[in-house]
Scaffold this motif. Sequence first.
Motif, short mmCIF file in Angstrom:
data_model
loop_
_atom_site.label_atom_id
_atom_site.label_comp_id
_atom_site.label_asym_id
_atom_site.label_seq_id
_atom_site.Cartn_x
_atom_site.Cartn_y
_atom_site.Cartn_z
N PRO A 151 0.84 -1.21 0.00
CA PRO A 151 0.00 0.00 0.00
C PRO A 151 0.87 1.24 0.00
N GLU A 152 0.50 2.21 -0.80
CA GLU A 152 1.27 3.46 -0.88
C GLU A 152 0.80 4.42 0.19
N ASP A 153 1.73 5.04 0.84
CA ASP A 153 1.43 6.02 1.85
C ASP A 153 1.44 7.39 1.20
N LYS A 154 0.31 8.02 1.04
CA LYS A 154 0.21 9.27 0.29
C LYS A 154 0.47 10.49 1.16
N GLY A 155 0.65 10.34 2.41
CA GLY A 155 0.87 11.48 3.29
C GLY A 155 2.29 12.01 3.27
N HIS A 156 3.21 11.30 2.69
CA HIS A 156 4.63 11.71 2.72
C HIS A 156 5.13 12.30 1.41
N HIS A 157 4.24 12.71 0.53
CA HIS A 157 4.71 13.24 -0.75
C HIS A 157 5.06 14.68 -0.64
#
Length: 125
Positions: free
Chosen positions: A119-125
């Motif tokens: 799963p990709e963690d989208k909060g760290h972009h």
Amino acid sequence: MSSTILRQASGALRSTSRSCFFSSSAVARKDFVQDLYIRELKAYKPAPAAKDAHLNAVKAYALPPKPQAPTLPSDLASELAAYDASEPTKAEVKAEATPASHTAEGPEAFLDMLEADVPEDKGHH
């Protein structure tokens, strides 16, 4: 005339000076440092060693004390009985929260878990 005499005199002087600078015989020179060193070595007299000088350098050997054999307690039977009667204490095991995909067991479930997308963690972009 005086110029010819000067030329001859300077030529003679040059030839004598060349012979002095480039002499084929070795000049015997004394090496004063070497002579002094050798003379001091020959004159050196070491101080006589005392006959008991080795006593202070080496300690006398003493055998270590013999170890004592362990002794069994006098009431061994009662201590063993008390040990057998005691219940071992169990530490509480906390169940870790595992994801639902990891609850299934077996090789197929393990392979499915490896092939699953991360799963990709989208909060760290």
